[in-house]
Write an enzyme that holds these catalytic residues in place. Structure first.
Site, short mmCIF file in Angstrom:
data_model
loop_
_atom_site.label_atom_id
_atom_site.label_comp_id
_atom_site.label_asym_id
_atom_site.label_seq_id
_atom_site.Cartn_x
_atom_site.Cartn_y
_atom_site.Cartn_z
N GLU A 50 -2.62 -1.66 -3.13
CA GLU A 50 -3.71 -0.88 -2.52
C GLU A 50 -3.39 0.60 -2.58
O GLU A 50 -2.21 0.99 -2.54
CB GLU A 50 -3.88 -1.27 -1.04
CG GLU A 50 -4.22 -2.71 -0.80
CD GLU A 50 -4.39 -3.02 0.68
OE1 GLU A 50 -4.96 -4.07 0.99
OE2 GLU A 50 -3.92 -2.22 1.52
N HIS A 69 -7.89 -5.98 7.56
CA HIS A 69 -7.64 -4.93 8.55
C HIS A 69 -7.93 -5.46 9.95
O HIS A 69 -9.07 -5.70 10.31
CB HIS A 69 -8.44 -3.65 8.30
CG HIS A 69 -7.77 -2.45 8.90
ND1 HIS A 69 -6.91 -1.65 8.20
CD2 HIS A 69 -7.80 -1.93 10.15
CE1 HIS A 69 -6.45 -0.67 8.97
NE2 HIS A 69 -6.98 -0.84 10.17
N HIS A 111 0.85 -1.19 0.00
CA HIS A 111 0.00 0.00 0.00
C HIS A 111 0.89 1.24 0.00
O HIS A 111 1.15 1.84 1.04
CB HIS A 111 -0.92 0.00 1.22
CG HIS A 111 -1.98 1.06 1.21
ND1 HIS A 111 -3.19 0.91 1.86
CD2 HIS A 111 -2.02 2.28 0.63
CE1 HIS A 111 -3.92 2.00 1.68
NE2 HIS A 111 -3.22 2.85 0.95
#
Length: 240
Positions: free
Chosen positions: A70, A192, A43
């Site tokens: 991401e 997450h 990410h």
């Protein structure tokens, strides 16, 4: 079986904290693949505080499993990076500039037109698209009309409820959202705050999960348990 994609942001954070190349991020990613992971997630953020844009190009050259990038597509630099490297999957996350970590999904109703447009850009390049959403049935329903291939359920609220001993109540909205996604033909990812304690229960209750993306907890566990062992522990949580 649900695939495990390991997010290596925290390894990049450790490397960057001292400069140099220790740990070697590229070698670490290759090792994680060898240890049994089904994919690697990164990410990159605009300030490059962990994953650097140069890392993405280097990873693309060597990875043999699925590569998942991401980020927030409102940053043109991110869009250009994804189109240049063509990962297997891009996961669109509505992070604010400078945000510490992801903390909410897309409002797929409010941003319907924008999502349709940007998803079309990536899909026309042959890249599978997943969008980050909260476990809200209405948001999943609206996600289905954006053109996305998959959704990724934002699982922090589940993790908090599970840790508090309320696992049945915590999983309920995720099961409802997941069933909606399946009914509408959407692939399903999750991530997450999933960890080695709550992952097994989550994946057992939603056995049609395509993929989980886990970084922080897995890397923390690896400090005590070893990286190879930890990857295998997480993989076993996905086997029922």
């Amino acid at each position: 079986m649900t695939k495990l994609s390991v997010n290596i942001n925290k390894l990049a954070t450790l490397r960057n904290s001292r400069g140099g190349n220790n740990p070697n991020l590229i070698q670490s990613a290759m090792d994680i693949e060898q240890f049994g992971a089904d994919g690697i997630t990164v990410h990159p953020r605009p300030d490059e505080r962990h994953i650097r844009y140069a890392d993405v190009y280097e990873l693309k050259k060597v990875l043999k499993t699925e590569f998942n990038i991401e980020g927030n597509p409102t940053e043109q630099k991110f869009v250009d990076l994804v189109l240049a490297t063509k990962p297997a999957q891009v996961t669109l996350v509505p992070d604010a500039l400078g945000q510490l970590t992801s903390n909410h999904g897309w409002n797929t109703i409010e941003h319907q037109s924008y999502l349709q447009s940007i998803i079309g850009v990536f899909k026309s390049a042959g890249i599978r698209v997943s969008i980050f959403v909260d476990p809200v049935v209405e948001m999943v329903e609206a996600a289905a009309t954006t053109g996305t291939d998959r959704i990724e359920l934002y699982t922090e609220s589940f993790a908090v409820g599970f840790a508090a001993g309320n696992k049945e109540a915590a999983i309920a909205p995720f099961v409802a959202a997941a069933e909606t996604a399946r009914r509408l033909g959407l692939g399903l990812n999750a991530g997450h705050d999933l960890d080695r304690f709550n992952l097994g229960y989550f994946s057992k209750e939603i056995p049609w999960l395509d993929e989980v993306s886990i970084g922080h907890a897995l890397i923390c566990d690896a400090i005590y348990l070893g990286l190879e062992n930890t990857v295998q522990i997480y993989k076993r949580q996905l086997t029922h």
